[in-house]
Structure formats: structure tokens, C-alpha cells
Write a protein that holds these residues in place. Structure first.
Motif, PDB file in Angstrom:
ATOM      1  N   ASP A   1      -7.227  -1.522  10.554  1.00 54.84           N
ATOM      2  CA  ASP A   1      -8.481  -2.213  10.237  1.00 54.84           C
ATOM      3  C   ASP A   1      -9.668  -1.405  10.740  1.00 54.84           C
ATOM      4  O   ASP A   1     -10.768  -1.902  10.877  1.00 54.84           O
ATOM      5  CB  ASP A   1      -8.508  -3.618  10.854  1.00 54.84           C
ATOM      6  N   LYS A   2      -9.424  -0.104  10.987  1.00 52.33           N
ATOM      7  CA  LYS A   2     -10.517   0.770  11.414  1.00 52.33           C
ATOM      8  C   LYS A   2     -11.438   1.053  10.238  1.00 52.33           C
ATOM      9  O   LYS A   2     -11.039   0.991   9.074  1.00 52.33           O
ATOM     10  CB  LYS A   2      -9.958   2.096  11.951  1.00 52.33           C
ATOM     11  N   SER A   3     -12.682   1.401  10.542  1.00 56.99           N
ATOM     12  CA  SER A   3     -13.620   1.735   9.476  1.00 56.99           C
ATOM     13  C   SER A   3     -13.234   3.045   8.793  1.00 56.99           C
ATOM     14  O   SER A   3     -13.474   3.244   7.612  1.00 56.99           O
ATOM     15  CB  SER A   3     -15.043   1.846  10.039  1.00 56.99           C
ATOM     16  N   ASP A   4     -12.609   3.966   9.558  1.00 55.37           N
ATOM     17  CA  ASP A   4     -12.193   5.253   9.006  1.00 55.37           C
ATOM     18  C   ASP A   4     -10.802   5.118   8.402  1.00 55.37           C
ATOM     19  O   ASP A   4      -9.797   5.490   8.990  1.00 55.37           O
ATOM     20  CB  ASP A   4     -12.189   6.333  10.106  1.00 55.37           C
ATOM     21  N   ARG A   5     -10.715   4.583   7.194  1.00 52.15           N
ATOM     22  CA  ARG A   5      -9.421   4.344   6.578  1.00 52.15           C
ATOM     23  C   ARG A   5      -8.801   5.625   6.018  1.00 52.15           C
ATOM     24  O   ARG A   5      -7.615   5.624   5.666  1.00 52.15           O
ATOM     25  CB  ARG A   5      -9.551   3.296   5.471  1.00 52.15           C
ATOM     26  N   LYS A   6      -9.570   6.703   5.926  1.00 54.97           N
ATOM     27  CA  LYS A   6      -9.014   7.963   5.443  1.00 54.97           C
ATOM     28  C   LYS A   6      -7.949   8.489   6.406  1.00 54.97           C
ATOM     29  O   LYS A   6      -7.041   9.204   6.009  1.00 54.97           O
ATOM     30  CB  LYS A   6     -10.126   9.012   5.265  1.00 54.97           C
ATOM     31  N   SER A   7      -8.084   8.167   7.682  1.00 54.74           N
ATOM     32  CA  SER A   7      -7.123   8.642   8.670  1.00 54.74           C
ATOM     33  C   SER A   7      -6.018   7.608   8.902  1.00 54.74           C
ATOM     34  O   SER A   7      -5.236   7.732   9.836  1.00 54.74           O
ATOM     35  CB  SER A   7      -7.834   8.931   9.998  1.00 54.74           C
ATOM     36  N   HIS A   8      -5.966   6.586   8.038  1.00 50.34           N
ATOM     37  CA  HIS A   8      -4.969   5.519   8.187  1.00 50.34           C
ATOM     38  C   HIS A   8      -3.564   6.100   8.205  1.00 50.34           C
ATOM     39  O   HIS A   8      -3.173   6.858   7.334  1.00 50.34           O
ATOM     40  CB  HIS A   8      -5.092   4.531   7.038  1.00 50.34           C
ATOM     41  N   GLY A   9      -2.770   5.731   9.203  1.00 53.77           N
ATOM     42  CA  GLY A   9      -1.364   6.089   9.230  1.00 53.77           C
ATOM     43  C   GLY A   9      -1.061   7.504   9.661  1.00 53.77           C
ATOM     44  O   GLY A   9       0.105   7.903   9.682  1.00 53.77           O
ATOM     45  N   ILE A  10      -2.091   8.296   9.986  1.00 49.24           N
ATOM     46  CA  ILE A  10      -1.837   9.688  10.348  1.00 49.24           C
ATOM     47  C   ILE A  10      -0.949   9.765  11.583  1.00 49.24           C
ATOM     48  O   ILE A  10      -0.011  10.553  11.645  1.00 49.24           O
ATOM     49  CB  ILE A  10      -3.162  10.447  10.590  1.00 49.24           C
ATOM     50  N   GLY A  11      -1.240   8.930  12.599  1.00 46.01           N
ATOM     51  CA  GLY A  11      -0.458   8.971  13.834  1.00 46.01           C
ATOM     52  C   GLY A  11       0.999   8.651  13.584  1.00 46.01           C
ATOM     53  O   GLY A  11       1.897   9.397  13.993  1.00 46.01           O
ATOM     54  N   LEU A  12       1.272   7.546  12.890  1.00 45.37           N
ATOM     55  CA  LEU A  12       2.649   7.168  12.592  1.00 45.37           C
ATOM     56  C   LEU A  12       3.298   8.150  11.625  1.00 45.37           C
ATOM     57  O   LEU A  12       4.504   8.397  11.705  1.00 45.37           O
ATOM     58  CB  LEU A  12       2.680   5.756  12.015  1.00 45.37           C
ATOM     59  N   ALA A  13       2.513   8.720  10.715  1.00 42.49           N
ATOM     60  CA  ALA A  13       3.060   9.727   9.803  1.00 42.49           C
ATOM     61  C   ALA A  13       3.472  10.979  10.574  1.00 42.49           C
ATOM     62  O   ALA A  13       4.495  11.604  10.275  1.00 42.49           O
ATOM     63  CB  ALA A  13       2.034  10.084   8.723  1.00 42.49           C
ATOM     64  N   ASN A  14       2.676  11.367  11.568  1.00 45.49           N
ATOM     65  CA  ASN A  14       3.036  12.499  12.422  1.00 45.49           C
ATOM     66  C   ASN A  14       4.345  12.228  13.148  1.00 45.49           C
ATOM     67  O   ASN A  14       5.212  13.098  13.270  1.00 45.49           O
ATOM     68  CB  ASN A  14       1.931  12.763  13.451  1.00 45.49           C
ATOM     69  N   ILE A  15       4.471  11.000  13.668  1.00 47.24           N
ATOM     70  CA  ILE A  15       5.692  10.621  14.388  1.00 47.24           C
ATOM     71  C   ILE A  15       6.893  10.687  13.450  1.00 47.24           C
ATOM     72  O   ILE A  15       7.945  11.238  13.792  1.00 47.24           O
ATOM     73  CB  ILE A  15       5.545   9.207  14.978  1.00 47.24           C
ATOM     74  N   LYS A  16       6.751  10.121  12.253  1.00 53.68           N
ATOM     75  CA  LYS A  16       7.848  10.122  11.295  1.00 53.68           C
ATOM     76  C   LYS A  16       8.238  11.543  10.904  1.00 53.68           C
ATOM     77  O   LYS A  16       9.426  11.885  10.854  1.00 53.68           O
ATOM     78  CB  LYS A  16       7.445   9.326  10.052  1.00 53.68           C
ATOM     79  N   SER A  17       7.237  12.376  10.621  1.00 52.88           N
ATOM     80  CA  SER A  17       7.503  13.760  10.224  1.00 52.88           C
ATOM     81  C   SER A  17       8.265  14.508  11.309  1.00 52.88           C
ATOM     82  O   SER A  17       9.198  15.267  11.037  1.00 52.88           O
ATOM     83  CB  SER A  17       6.179  14.470   9.914  1.00 52.88           C
ATOM     84  N   THR A  18       7.876  14.287  12.572  1.00 56.10           N
ATOM     85  CA  THR A  18       8.533  14.956  13.682  1.00 56.10           C
ATOM     86  C   THR A  18       9.956  14.441  13.866  1.00 56.10           C
ATOM     87  O   THR A  18      10.895  15.219  14.086  1.00 56.10           O
ATOM     88  CB  THR A  18       7.744  14.749  14.982  1.00 56.10           C
ATOM     89  N   ALA A  19      10.147  13.129  13.760  1.00 57.60           N
ATOM     90  CA  ALA A  19      11.485  12.543  13.911  1.00 57.60           C
ATOM     91  C   ALA A  19      12.432  13.069  12.838  1.00 57.60           C
ATOM     92  O   ALA A  19      13.606  13.363  13.119  1.00 57.60           O
ATOM     93  CB  ALA A  19      11.404  11.019  13.850  1.00 57.60           C
ATOM     94  N   GLU A  20      11.922  13.222  11.614  1.00 53.86           N
ATOM     95  CA  GLU A  20      12.773  13.677  10.524  1.00 53.86           C
ATOM     96  C   GLU A  20      13.206  15.126  10.705  1.00 53.86           C
ATOM     97  O   GLU A  20      14.232  15.537  10.154  1.00 53.86           O
ATOM     98  CB  GLU A  20      12.043  13.496   9.193  1.00 53.86           C
ATOM     99  N   LYS A  21      12.443  15.902  11.465  1.00 54.23           N
ATOM    100  CA  LYS A  21      12.871  17.271  11.771  1.00 54.23           C
ATOM    101  C   LYS A  21      14.182  17.274  12.530  1.00 54.23           C
ATOM    102  O   LYS A  21      14.962  18.223  12.465  1.00 54.23           O
ATOM    103  CB  LYS A  21      11.808  17.983  12.613  1.00 54.23           C
ATOM    104  N   TYR A  22      14.424  16.196  13.264  1.00 49.15           N
ATOM    105  CA  TYR A  22      15.642  16.075  14.065  1.00 49.15           C
ATOM    106  C   TYR A  22      16.574  15.005  13.482  1.00 49.15           C
ATOM    107  O   TYR A  22      17.298  14.352  14.219  1.00 49.15           O
ATOM    108  CB  TYR A  22      15.273  15.735  15.510  1.00 49.15           C
ATOM    109  N   GLN A  23      16.536  14.873  12.154  1.00 54.86           N
ATOM    110  CA  GLN A  23      17.388  13.924  11.437  1.00 54.86           C
ATOM    111  C   GLN A  23      17.251  12.517  12.022  1.00 54.86           C
ATOM    112  O   GLN A  23      18.234  11.782  12.147  1.00 54.86           O
ATOM    113  CB  GLN A  23      18.854  14.376  11.491  1.00 54.86           C
ATOM    114  N   GLY A  24      16.040  12.173  12.389  1.00 58.53           N
ATOM    115  CA  GLY A  24      15.780  10.904  13.046  1.00 58.53           C
ATOM    116  C   GLY A  24      15.026   9.927  12.165  1.00 58.53           C
ATOM    117  O   GLY A  24      14.842  10.145  10.965  1.00 58.53           O
TER     118      GLY A  24
END
Length: 284
Positions: A230-253
Motif C-alpha cells: 500500500d506504499k505510494s511507490d507501487r513501481k517497486s512493489h514486490g521487489i524485496g520478496l522477488a529478490n528473496i524468491k530469486s535467491t531461493a530458487e538459485k538453491y532449488q528452494g
């Protein structure tokens, strides 16, 4: 219009097979158009995915560089702090005579300032300790009563996952947790704000868990994998969780989250193995 109908009737009478062929041609044309539209939509989607991956890779590389620099700086600070505390102790003993109260007070204040540089977290990983210490001190500037507990976060020498990858996961997770606590305190100044970080090893798997208090409001939308910001900067929505997901998938996670009352629980599972093919440094 009548002429066209008569012409078609004549054609159908003369060539009965056209009753099947013409509708089949029209159907194939329609399917071709629909396929073209779908292909165009897929191209747009994959281009967005590719752009997103490039952004994430750049952010991860940047974070890696920052973590290496942080580790170097904090190593120097720890050595300097140790030397300074010894020096202050010697000066205090030498200046213990009459009329030295002002100097003693000054040295005591200086010593208290050095205590603030103390690393609060002892996970066994220098990068993670440094990162959590930095995040904590940033958060308590405007939330002095924030409780951040990482006693159950243990990263022993057997951990094969790169330090900066663990840092990407925990850094983004703690940022989200701090933001949720800040939002809670803005609505309810007397609310209990806390962040609990823990880890668990099961066989060849490392599970990182970050729990935090929040205001209980979670927005989930169809086709959205993670909660909507619900932040005003919706362009950055999900970047943090997307970073986490991308990193986890590197380790088949994988990444999972759940809500227990007004506690948000994020779990990240990664296979405990080294990823030399990523092209990054293998040292810790």
C-alpha cells in the motif's frame, strides 16, 4: 447482399463440399488470429520477465558489493573499538586524581559511545551479523522500543550457501519486517513491535524464518504471488520478496508466508550447497 447469398447458394449447390470447407477456413482464420494475439501477449510477458530478471541480478550484484564493503568496514571498527576501550581504561586510571571529574565524565561518555558499536548478533556469519546490526540501529532511531531477536539464527561453518545470498534473503526480509512494524507503530504507538529471526537445518536444507508484528491488514489479489503493497511507490512493489524468491530458487528452494493473528511469518527454504557456477567469489 441478396446477390451474395444467391452466389453462395449456387456455389454450395454446385460444390457441396464448400459447406464444410468454407466454415473450416473461417475457423482456422479465427484460430490463427487468436494464436497471434496470444503469441503477442506472451512476447510482452517474457520481455517484462527478462527486464525484471536483469533488475534483480543488478540489485543482487550491488548488494554483494555493499556487503563485502560492510564486512571490511566493520572488521576495522571492531579492531579500533577494542584498542580505544583499552586506551580509555588506561587514561581513566592515570587521571583518577583530584579535579579530574570532568575528564572522567568525558571518557565515560566516550566509552558509552563505543558500546553502541557493539555487534548485538552472533550468528556465526560476519556478513549477516553486520547486516542485522546495521538494520537494527537504523530501525531503533524512530522505534526505540523495537525488539529484534536473532538468538535462534545460527549459521555455522557447515553452511555452503554464499554469505551474500543469505544476506539478500535476510536483508530484504528484515526491511519488509521493519516497514510493517513502522506502519503498526504509526497506527498504534503503544503496540508491541518485534522481529524474530531463526534458522533450522533439516538434512541438506536450510530454512530461514522471519516473524514480525504488523497491523493485521494483508491485501492479496488474484494472480499476485505475494501480498500487495500500500506504499505510494507501487513501481517497486514486490521487489524485496522477488529478490528473496530469486535467491531461493538459485538453491532449488522456495518462499512461503502465513499469518498468525497479527504476526506475519516468512519462511525461506534453500538447499545447502555451493553455487560456484554463478561466477561469484567462493570465499566467505
Amino acid at each position: 447482399m441478396i446477390d451474395i447469398v444467391l452466389l453462395l447458394k449456387m456455389l454450395y449447390d454446385r460444390y457441396p463440399i464448400l459447406v464444410i470447407v468454407i466454415p473450416a477456413i473461417l475457423l482456422l482464420s479465427l484460430l490463427s488470429i487468436l494464436y497471434g494475439v496470444k503469441l503477442f501477449q506472451d512476447m510482452i510477458y517474457w520481455n517484462r520477465e527478462k527486464s525484471g530478471r536483469i533488475v534483480l541480478e543488478n540489485q543482487i550484484c550491488s548488494l554483494q558489493e555493499h556487503m563485502e564493503e560492510m564486512e571490511r568496514i566493520y572488521s576495522g571498527i571492531r579492531g579500533m573499538k577494542h584498542d580505544m576501550k583499552n586506551t580509555i581504561a588506561v587514561i581513566q586510571r592515570l587521571s583518577a586524581g583530584e579535579g579530574s571529574g570532568e575528564l572522567q565524565e568525558y571518557l565515560s561518555e566516550l566509552n558509552r559511545g563505543l558500546e553502541k558499536l557493539e555487534v548485538r548478533f552472533g550468528t556465526g556469519n560476519t556478513v549477516v551479523d553486520t547486516l542485522l546490526n546495521m538494520k537494527y540501529h537504523e530501525a531503533v532511531r524512530d522505534m526505540p522500543d523495537l525488539r529484534m531477536d536473532a538468538d535462534k539464527l545460527l549459521l555455522l561453518q557447515g553452511i555452503q550457501i554464499h554469505s551474500y545470498d543469505i544476506g539478500v534473503v535476510l536483508g530484504n526480509a528484515v526491511d519488509n519486517a521493519v516497514e510493517a512494524c513502522r506502519k503498526l507503530k504509526a497506527k498504534e504507538p503503544g503496540a508491541d513491535a518485534f522481529i524474530r529471526i531463526s534458522s533450522l537445518q533439516k538434512g541438506n536444507l536450510l530454512i530461514l524464518k522471519v516473524e514480525n508484528s504488523f497491523d493485521g491488514r494483508l491485501v492479496l489479489k488474484a494472480k499476485e504471488e505475494f501480498p500487495v503493497t500500500d506504499k505510494s511507490d507501487r513501481k517497486s512493489h514486490g521487489i524485496g520478496l522477488a529478490n528473496i524468491k530469486s535467491t531461493a530458487e538459485k538453491y532449488q528452494g522456495a518462499v512461503d508466508f502465513k499469518v498468525n493473528g497479527r504476526v506475519f511469518i516468512l519462511s525461506v527454504m534453500m538447499k545447502n550447497e555451493r553455487r560456484e557456477e554463478d561466477g561469484f567469489r567462493s570465499d566467505r
